[in-house]
Scaffold this motif. Structure first.
Motif, PDB file in Angstrom:
ATOM      1  N   TYR A   1      -8.286  12.085  10.280  1.00  0.00           N
ATOM      2  CA  TYR A   1      -8.308  12.984   9.113  1.00  0.00           C
ATOM      3  C   TYR A   1      -7.994  14.598   9.655  1.00  0.00           C
ATOM      4  N   GLU A   2      -7.857  14.814  10.926  1.00  0.00           N
ATOM      5  CA  GLU A   2      -7.660  16.148  11.417  1.00  0.00           C
ATOM      6  C   GLU A   2      -6.332  16.115  11.289  1.00  0.00           C
ATOM      7  N   ARG A   3      -5.731  14.905  11.958  1.00  0.00           N
ATOM      8  CA  ARG A   3      -4.371  15.240  11.724  1.00  0.00           C
ATOM      9  C   ARG A   3      -3.355  14.305  10.180  1.00  0.00           C
ATOM     10  N   ALA A   4      -4.129  13.885   9.915  1.00  0.00           N
ATOM     11  CA  ALA A   4      -4.068  13.706   8.390  1.00  0.00           C
ATOM     12  C   ALA A   4      -3.971  14.729   7.209  1.00  0.00           C
ATOM     13  N   LEU A   5      -5.048  15.429   7.860  1.00  0.00           N
ATOM     14  CA  LEU A   5      -5.109  17.029   6.975  1.00  0.00           C
ATOM     15  C   LEU A   5      -3.744  18.047   6.907  1.00  0.00           C
ATOM     16  N   GLN A   6      -3.442  17.983   8.718  1.00  0.00           N
ATOM     17  CA  GLN A   6      -3.017  18.836   8.921  1.00  0.00           C
ATOM     18  C   GLN A   6      -1.220  18.599   9.109  1.00  0.00           C
ATOM     19  N   LEU A   7      -1.226  17.206   8.871  1.00  0.00           N
ATOM     20  CA  LEU A   7       0.233  16.500   8.121  1.00  0.00           C
ATOM     21  C   LEU A   7       0.537  16.275   6.424  1.00  0.00           C
ATOM     22  N   MET A   8      -0.765  16.657   5.638  1.00  0.00           N
ATOM     23  CA  MET A   8      -0.354  17.053   3.813  1.00  0.00           C
ATOM     24  C   MET A   8      -0.040  18.913   4.164  1.00  0.00           C
TER      25      MET A   8
ATOM     26  N   MET B   1       0.752  -1.003   0.265  1.00  0.00           N
ATOM     27  CA  MET B   1      -0.364   0.166   0.041  1.00  0.00           C
ATOM     28  C   MET B   1       0.869   1.444  -0.630  1.00  0.00           C
ATOM     29  N   ASP B   2       0.280   2.126  -1.350  1.00  0.00           N
ATOM     30  CA  ASP B   2       1.059   3.479  -0.624  1.00  0.00           C
ATOM     31  C   ASP B   2       0.693   4.783   0.391  1.00  0.00           C
ATOM     32  N   LYS B   3       0.765   4.526   1.440  1.00  0.00           N
ATOM     33  CA  LYS B   3       0.270   4.951   2.650  1.00  0.00           C
ATOM     34  C   LYS B   3       0.120   6.599   2.656  1.00  0.00           C
ATOM     35  N   PHE B   4       0.612   7.663   1.415  1.00  0.00           N
ATOM     36  CA  PHE B   4       0.488   8.392   1.784  1.00  0.00           C
ATOM     37  C   PHE B   4      -0.560   9.013   0.546  1.00  0.00           C
ATOM     38  N   GLN B   5      -0.784   8.006  -0.401  1.00  0.00           N
ATOM     39  CA  GLN B   5      -1.800   7.771  -1.993  1.00  0.00           C
ATOM     40  C   GLN B   5      -2.828   7.228  -0.854  1.00  0.00           C
ATOM     41  N   ALA B   6      -2.777   6.906  -0.062  1.00  0.00           N
ATOM     42  CA  ALA B   6      -4.560   5.448   0.746  1.00  0.00           C
ATOM     43  C   ALA B   6      -4.672   7.053   1.646  1.00  0.00           C
ATOM     44  N   MET B   7      -3.737   7.817   2.253  1.00  0.00           N
ATOM     45  CA  MET B   7      -4.433   9.301   3.125  1.00  0.00           C
ATOM     46  C   MET B   7      -4.782  10.582   2.187  1.00  0.00           C
ATOM     47  N   GLN B   8      -4.544  10.363   1.278  1.00  0.00           N
ATOM     48  CA  GLN B   8      -4.807  11.739  -0.011  1.00  0.00           C
ATOM     49  C   GLN B   8      -6.287  10.968  -0.144  1.00  0.00           C
ATOM     50  N   ALA B   9      -6.368   9.984  -0.128  1.00  0.00           N
ATOM     51  CA  ALA B   9      -8.429   9.229  -0.630  1.00  0.00           C
ATOM     52  C   ALA B   9      -8.865   9.191   0.300  1.00  0.00           C
ATOM     53  N   PHE B  10      -8.260   8.971   1.726  1.00  0.00           N
ATOM     54  CA  PHE B  10      -9.172   9.004   2.684  1.00  0.00           C
ATOM     55  C   PHE B  10      -9.346  10.558   3.044  1.00  0.00           C
ATOM     56  N   ILE B  11      -8.498  11.534   2.641  1.00  0.00           N
ATOM     57  CA  ILE B  11      -9.415  13.038   2.778  1.00  0.00           C
ATOM     58  C   ILE B  11      -9.995  13.348   1.890  1.00  0.00           C
ATOM     59  N   ARG B  12     -10.119  12.964   0.796  1.00  0.00           N
ATOM     60  CA  ARG B  12     -11.094  13.282  -0.143  1.00  0.00           C
ATOM     61  C   ARG B  12     -11.908  12.854   0.069  1.00  0.00           C
ATOM     62  N   VAL B  13     -12.265  11.552   0.086  1.00  0.00           N
ATOM     63  CA  VAL B  13     -13.447  10.643   0.750  1.00  0.00           C
ATOM     64  C   VAL B  13     -13.864  11.534   1.443  1.00  0.00           C
ATOM     65  N   VAL B  14     -13.326  12.609   2.740  1.00  0.00           N
ATOM     66  CA  VAL B  14     -13.954  12.406   4.270  1.00  0.00           C
ATOM     67  C   VAL B  14     -14.690  14.131   3.320  1.00  0.00           C
ATOM     68  N   GLU B  15     -13.888  14.699   2.013  1.00  0.00           N
ATOM     69  CA  GLU B  15     -14.789  15.490   1.954  1.00  0.00           C
ATOM     70  C   GLU B  15     -15.336  15.989   1.114  1.00  0.00           C
TER      71      GLU B  15
ATOM     72  N   GLY C   1       6.408  23.493   0.003  1.00  0.00           N
ATOM     73  CA  GLY C   1       6.824  25.313  -0.980  1.00  0.00           C
ATOM     74  C   GLY C   1       8.039  26.389  -0.537  1.00  0.00           C
ATOM     75  N   SER C   2       8.342  25.273   0.607  1.00  0.00           N
ATOM     76  CA  SER C   2       9.704  26.606   1.238  1.00  0.00           C
ATOM     77  C   SER C   2      10.531  25.505   0.264  1.00  0.00           C
ATOM     78  N   MET C   3      10.961  24.656   0.364  1.00  0.00           N
ATOM     79  CA  MET C   3      12.214  23.931  -0.715  1.00  0.00           C
ATOM     80  C   MET C   3      11.545  24.325  -2.375  1.00  0.00           C
ATOM     81  N   SER C   4      10.737  24.966  -2.699  1.00  0.00           N
ATOM     82  CA  SER C   4      10.586  25.640  -4.059  1.00  0.00           C
ATOM     83  C   SER C   4      10.892  27.100  -3.643  1.00  0.00           C
ATOM     84  N   ARG C   5      10.730  27.801  -2.784  1.00  0.00           N
ATOM     85  CA  ARG C   5      10.778  29.153  -2.888  1.00  0.00           C
ATOM     86  C   ARG C   5      12.653  29.412  -2.356  1.00  0.00           C
TER      87      ARG C   5
ATOM     88  N   ASP D   1       1.367  20.590   6.284  1.00  0.00           N
ATOM     89  CA  ASP D   1       3.087  20.944   6.690  1.00  0.00           C
ATOM     90  C   ASP D   1       3.667  20.459   5.520  1.00  0.00           C
ATOM     91  N   LEU D   2       3.402  18.539   5.102  1.00  0.00           N
ATOM     92  CA  LEU D   2       3.983  18.709   3.790  1.00  0.00           C
ATOM     93  C   LEU D   2       4.273  20.085   2.811  1.00  0.00           C
TER      94      LEU D   2
END
Length: 310
Positions: A66-73, A1-15, A81-85, A75-76
């Motif tokens: 969901y709250e923790r995953a949203l905060q993690l995303m 499982m791609d945990k990052f992709q699974a987390m994204q999918a979970f957030i999108r389902v909730v939203e 963005g800071s690296m790009s800047r 922060d990421l």
């Protein structure tokens, strides 16, 4: 499982409230979203969503996740963005060691253009020709004319410098203008620079067609500083094998006069050296690229000249 992709999918389902809309937002099949959520629940050992034929809602654990995953995303995204800047606007202190003549005559006078482009980079310059321990002295990079003998460093050639034989017009009027390099071995004072590595004068070697001559004059003055040698020549004390970029203004003004212009000296390569690092910091990289462009734009320092080891 791609945990990052699974987390994204979970957030999108909730939203979005449905697996179908989440799949559309992620541009993946609905079955893939279903598998990702199921795998995530197995991985976490808890049920995250309540599913009915009409809607999807979070369980108590799902709401907390969901709250923790949203905060993690979030922060990421901020980190990326800071690296790009940082790439577009690097910042921080840069410690650089420069050879005196190149630093004073070429690099530092051009520095306002670099600072205008990268105002958040702060500099700490050392000016010397001595070997520098980059790690012990916390130096980011060094610029040196001549070969880099420390094999532990990465060395990038950014340019090359040439030399020319010259003295004051008054000196030539008194001692005569040479028609051949060997003429400088008799009745002339030759001012020579001492190499810090060998503590011996740098050789003066010139070439014309297939003839190569090393000036062997033993009567002269020496110094371990190139600019001091130029100053002595400007005072009328003798002939100097000057770096073209240090002598250019004096040649234009008439304070110095070059001789044997049809005899060429081997150019000396100029390198910037730094510690090997696959992830060279952006501030160091942009400074090195700027140095390379600066030297390439100057006829006296462009590396397209004939070069030789010194």
């Amino acid at each position: 499982m791609d945990k990052f992709q699974a987390m994204q999918a979970f957030i999108r389902v909730v939203e979005s409230g449905t697996f179908t809309k989440a799949a559309q937002m992620l541009d993946i099949p609905k079955t893939a979203v279903t598998r990702l959520i199921a795998s995530l629940e197995v991985e976490l050992g808890t049920k995250l969503l309540n599913r009915t034929t009409r809607k999807v809602s979070t369980t108590a654990d799902g709401a907390a996740y969901y709250e923790r995953a949203l905060q993690l995303m979030s922060d990421l995204a901020e980190l990326e963005g800071s690296m790009s800047r940082a790439k577009s606007s690097p910042r921080g202190r840069l410690r650089v060691d420069l050879p005196v003549p190149l630093g004073l005559s070429v690099i530092l006078p051009a520095l306002p253009a670099f600072i205008g482009r990268y105002p958040d980079i702060e500099f700490e310059f050392g000016l010397s020709d001595r070997p520098v321990d980059l790690i012990a002295e916390n130096v980011d990079c060094v610029v040196r004319a001549g070969e880099i003998f420390d094999q532990s460093l990465v060395a990038r050639q950014i340019g090359a410098v040439k030399q020319i034989l010259c003295a004051t017009p008054a000196y030539w009027d008194k001692h005569g203008r040479p028609s051949h390099p060997s003429d400088l071995e008799h009745g002339h004072v030759v001012i020579r620079t001492i190499a810090s590595r060998t503590n011996r004068p740098f050789p003066i070697v010139v070439t014309k067609d297939r003839e190569r001559v090393e000036v062997q004059n033993r009567r002269g003055l020496t110094s371990n500083d190139i600019m001091a040698c130029l100053t002595m020549s400007l005072a009328g004390l003798g002939v100097v094998h000057a770096l073209t970029f240090t002598a250019a203004a004096h040649l234009r003004s008439g304070a110095l006069e070059a001789v044997l212009n049809d005899w060429a000296s081997d150019s000396v390569p100029v390198f910037v050296a730094y510690q090997p690092n696959r992830h060279l910091s952006t501030k160091v990289r942009v400074f090195i690229d700027w140095l390379a462009a600066l030297f390439a734009s100057n006829e006296s320092t462009a590396k397209s000249q004939r070069s030789a080891k010194t």
